[in-house]
Write a protein that holds these residues in place. Sequence first.
Motif, PDB file in Angstrom:
ATOM      1  N   ASN A 225     -58.660   7.672 -35.795  1.00 39.88           N
ATOM      2  CA  ASN A 225     -58.072   8.783 -35.044  1.00 39.88           C
ATOM      3  C   ASN A 225     -59.113   9.822 -34.651  1.00 39.88           C
ATOM      4  O   ASN A 225     -58.962  10.501 -33.637  1.00 39.88           O
ATOM      5  CB  ASN A 225     -56.971   9.441 -35.877  1.00 39.88           C
TER       6      ASN A 225
ATOM      7  N   PHE B 275     -51.249   7.378 -34.710  1.00 44.30           N
ATOM      8  CA  PHE B 275     -51.565   8.192 -35.882  1.00 44.30           C
ATOM      9  C   PHE B 275     -50.506   9.261 -36.148  1.00 44.30           C
ATOM     10  O   PHE B 275     -50.079   9.417 -37.306  1.00 44.30           O
ATOM     11  CB  PHE B 275     -52.946   8.825 -35.740  1.00 44.30           C
TER      12      PHE B 275
ATOM     13  N   LEU C 296     -53.791   3.594 -29.322  1.00 40.66           N
ATOM     14  CA  LEU C 296     -54.800   4.333 -30.071  1.00 40.66           C
ATOM     15  C   LEU C 296     -54.494   5.835 -30.127  1.00 40.66           C
ATOM     16  O   LEU C 296     -54.791   6.496 -31.122  1.00 40.66           O
ATOM     17  CB  LEU C 296     -56.179   4.110 -29.443  1.00 40.66           C
ATOM     18  N   LEU C 297     -53.901   6.356 -29.069  1.00 38.13           N
ATOM     19  CA  LEU C 297     -53.589   7.780 -29.035  1.00 38.13           C
ATOM     20  C   LEU C 297     -52.295   8.116 -29.767  1.00 38.13           C
ATOM     21  O   LEU C 297     -52.155   9.210 -30.320  1.00 38.13           O
ATOM     22  CB  LEU C 297     -53.490   8.264 -27.588  1.00 38.13           C
TER      23      LEU C 297
ATOM     24  N   SER D 126     -46.253   1.486 -30.150  1.00 36.54           N
ATOM     25  CA  SER D 126     -46.840   2.411 -31.118  1.00 36.54           C
ATOM     26  C   SER D 126     -45.813   2.861 -32.140  1.00 36.54           C
ATOM     27  O   SER D 126     -46.131   3.010 -33.327  1.00 36.54           O
ATOM     28  CB  SER D 126     -47.424   3.624 -30.389  1.00 36.54           C
TER      29      SER D 126
ATOM     30  N   LYS E  89     -61.073   8.882 -27.934  1.00 34.69           N
ATOM     31  CA  LYS E  89     -60.547   7.630 -27.381  1.00 34.69           C
ATOM     32  C   LYS E  89     -61.185   7.279 -26.046  1.00 34.69           C
ATOM     33  O   LYS E  89     -61.216   6.098 -25.673  1.00 34.69           O
ATOM     34  CB  LYS E  89     -59.024   7.728 -27.216  1.00 34.69           C
TER      35      LYS E  89
ATOM     36  N   LEU F 158     -57.616   4.978 -41.150  1.00 32.90           N
ATOM     37  CA  LEU F 158     -56.766   5.501 -40.091  1.00 32.90           C
ATOM     38  C   LEU F 158     -57.277   6.847 -39.590  1.00 32.90           C
ATOM     39  O   LEU F 158     -57.285   7.114 -38.388  1.00 32.90           O
ATOM     40  CB  LEU F 158     -55.329   5.628 -40.591  1.00 32.90           C
TER      41      LEU F 158
END
Length: 276
Positions: free
Chosen positions: A121, A153, A149-150, A92, A125, A117
């Motif tokens: 976000n 951002f 995914l977490l 990430s 999730k 994005l």
Amino acid sequence: MAQLTATRTAEPVPPAVRSRFGVRPSAVALPALGLVIAVAAWWLVTSGLHLIHPATLPPPQAVWHGLIESAHVLLPALGITVWMTLLGFLLSTAAGVLIGMALAASNRVERMFAPLLVAVNAVPKIAFGPLLVVAVGWGQKPILTMVFLLCFFPIVLSTATGLTTTPADLAELARSWNASWWQSFRKVRLPAALPQIFVGLKVAMPLAAIGAVIGEFYSDKPGLGYQILQYNGVGDTATAWAAIVLVAIMSILLYSALTLVERLALPWVRATTSAR
């Protein structure tokens, strides 16, 4: 008398007492005191006043007993979760910094992709969980995807913000020396953005632990998330809470390690900013 008072006032304030390792005793004592208060409050509402049923929240002594009895299962599971958390966090970080640099480099790129994005976000999730197994299969892929995914951002946002808020005097200094774009980026913009980037990294680190646990809910990897589901499914809530406590301890240690890396990598930040 006035001269003596002025002399005493001008005496330098002694530095804070530090141990042989350069750490203030309060940095260890205060968190330990907070932990003692939290455990005492936990015991009070479960065993002392019986405000919460043990099936919902077991008392600390039951959780400790569950941890000792199942240490042969929980400790290897902790190792798996730590590895998934760190690997997903590193992926990430690499992707988030690159995306943040792309957004900071071009207004058109930012206008095109920033709304997407934000939309990704904004989606909870946990909704992606059942779909990840179908999309990427079993194993570590759904775990790493959930961590990504977490995490990505906050890293993207902090990188883009840091690179687009270079202090005006530093930018003017680079222009006065006729620095190229790469020289300006490497010598001025990136160092100035690093404190902001580390803010995003410190926000993302606990999210990485959350993502790893959620991903293990939908994976065959026997990490702590997997063990939480297994022990809760057989009614052993004390051991399930022991796994949750291990997740919390893991998050604290990883966050502290990242904070130490920040202090070692950016020594000028503490020297040029006011301390509380």
